[in-house]
Write a protein that holds these residues in place. Structure first.
Motif, mmCIF file in Angstrom:
data_model
loop_
_atom_site.group_PDB
_atom_site.id
_atom_site.type_symbol
_atom_site.label_atom_id
_atom_site.label_comp_id
_atom_site.label_asym_id
_atom_site.label_seq_id
_atom_site.Cartn_x
_atom_site.Cartn_y
_atom_site.Cartn_z
ATOM 1 N N ILE A 219 0.830 -1.201 0.000
ATOM 2 C CA ILE A 219 0.000 0.000 0.000
ATOM 3 C C ILE A 219 0.869 1.258 0.000
ATOM 4 C CG2 ILE A 219 -1.798 1.266 1.219
ATOM 5 C CD1 ILE A 219 -2.699 -1.385 0.009
ATOM 6 N N VAL A 220 1.924 1.243 0.786
ATOM 7 C CA VAL A 220 2.780 2.429 0.891
ATOM 8 C C VAL A 220 3.418 2.767 -0.453
ATOM 9 C CG1 VAL A 220 4.909 3.324 1.906
ATOM 10 C CG2 VAL A 220 3.236 2.144 3.356
ATOM 11 N N ALA A 221 3.892 1.752 -1.164
ATOM 12 C CA ALA A 221 4.581 1.994 -2.437
ATOM 13 C C ALA A 221 3.618 2.263 -3.588
ATOM 14 C CB ALA A 221 5.473 0.798 -2.786
ATOM 15 N N GLY A 222 2.379 1.782 -3.468
ATOM 16 C CA GLY A 222 1.426 1.870 -4.569
ATOM 17 C C GLY A 222 1.248 3.253 -5.168
ATOM 18 N N PRO A 223 0.962 4.296 -4.352
ATOM 19 C CA PRO A 223 0.756 5.629 -4.936
ATOM 20 C C PRO A 223 1.982 6.200 -5.634
ATOM 21 C CG PRO A 223 -0.125 5.514 -2.708
ATOM 22 C CD PRO A 223 0.662 4.262 -2.924
ATOM 23 N N PHE A 224 3.170 5.861 -5.138
ATOM 24 C CA PHE A 224 4.386 6.329 -5.801
ATOM 25 C C PHE A 224 4.484 5.742 -7.211
ATOM 26 C CE2 PHE A 224 5.364 6.835 -1.305
ATOM 27 C CZ PHE A 224 5.981 8.075 -1.273
ATOM 28 N N LEU A 225 4.049 4.485 -7.353
ATOM 29 C CA LEU A 225 4.045 3.860 -8.674
ATOM 30 C C LEU A 225 2.963 4.470 -9.557
ATOM 31 C CD1 LEU A 225 4.663 0.206 -7.528
ATOM 32 C CD2 LEU A 225 6.167 1.539 -8.983
#
Length: 283
Positions: A219-225
């Motif tokens: 979840i933490v990395a998702g928006p950055f991607l």
């Protein structure tokens, strides 16, 4: 003064078109997602095909233009292979897609075998960039456990980043995020989009009972991607020197640009969530 009024009017019109399009298409996407099965596939396939067509048309008049004929056909087979759990189907489709594209393009330019090889590579790029993420999305929906939850987590990350990024960018945006790639993107908008994606994504996992500590990095990395996917598509358009990705007659998202403009973040997030869940053994 006149320029400022014209700019504000254009922004208001753009926002109005976005809201109208979203209000019409969002219920369709949600209902098809809830239904799953062939209905979801029949919604995903046309979107995928138009997105791939936009990708190949974007390369028009270049030596590396991919083949929409073999690329889209391969993409359809890849999606069906994942949907029907037939690994041999998508693997065979890739092999045949490579072979047919090479034969087709080499026959058109027999004196330029290097050009044919470039076109094979670009054709495959369209398949991996758009078709495989569509197949991953369908596989997430068909997961025996929490399939619908995984799908809505992807939506929460993608739509949350896009919606809150747009609102925060228009309201607070001052600092350019990547001016050479996408002049309208701001750091403030990206921060708002990231926060706006984390909250609903975590809420979905918590309230559905699917939350596990090992899902936090996903979840933490998702928006950055999601932000990266948006910038990547903007970079593609700049590289091929096109203003918009949509193909005349196939602009199905008024106010939103082409299909690629709508799924640029989705393809990255869907791929990330699928591969992460597969790696941690949740699929």
């Amino acid at each position: 003064m006149r320029d400022s009024l014209a700019k504000n009017s254009a922004t208001a019109t753009d926002l109005r078109d976005r809201l109208i399009t979203a209000s019409l298409l969002l219920p369709i996407a949600i209902l098809a997602s809830l239904a799953g099965g062939w209905l979801f596939v029949l919604l995903a396939l046309p979107v995928m095909c138009i997105g791939m067509l936009e990708f190949y048309v974007m390369e028009k008049d270049t030596a590396m233009q991919g083949s929409s004929l073999t690329g889209i056909s391969t993409g359809i087979a890849v999606v069906l292979g994942f949907f029907l759990n037939l690994d041999w189907l998508w693997q065979l489709a890739l092999i045949l897609g490579i072979a047919l594209t090479l034969v087709l393009e080499w026959s058109r330019q027999p004196q330029q075998p290097d050009r044919a090889l470039k076109q094979v590579g670009t054709t495959l790029c369209g398949v991996f960039y758009i078709a495989f993420p569509a197949a991953f999305l369908i596989s997430l929906r068909n997961a025996p456990q929490n399939g619908l939850i995984w799908l809505f987590v992807v939506y929460a990350i993608t739509w949350g980043t896009d919606t809150f990024g747009y609102v925060f960018g228009k309201t607070f945006g001052r600092t350019k995020l990547a001016p050479l790639i996408s002049p309208n993107k701001t750091v403030e908008g990206a921060i708002g989009g990231i926060l706006g994606a984390w909250i609903p994504a975590f809420c979905i996992l918590l309230f559905s009972g699917a939350f596990q500590p090992n899902l936090i990095p996903m979840i933490v990395a998702g928006p950055f991607l999601a932000v990266s996917g948006d910038l990547f598509e903007s970079a593609l358009k700049r590289f091929f020197r096109v203003k918009d990705s949509f193909v005349a007659g196939f602009n199905v998202f008024p106010g939103h640009g082409g299909v690629l403009d709508r799924i640029d973040a989705l393809v990255w997030v869907a791929s990330w969530v699928f591969l992460y869940l597969y790696a941690v053994g949740s699929l």
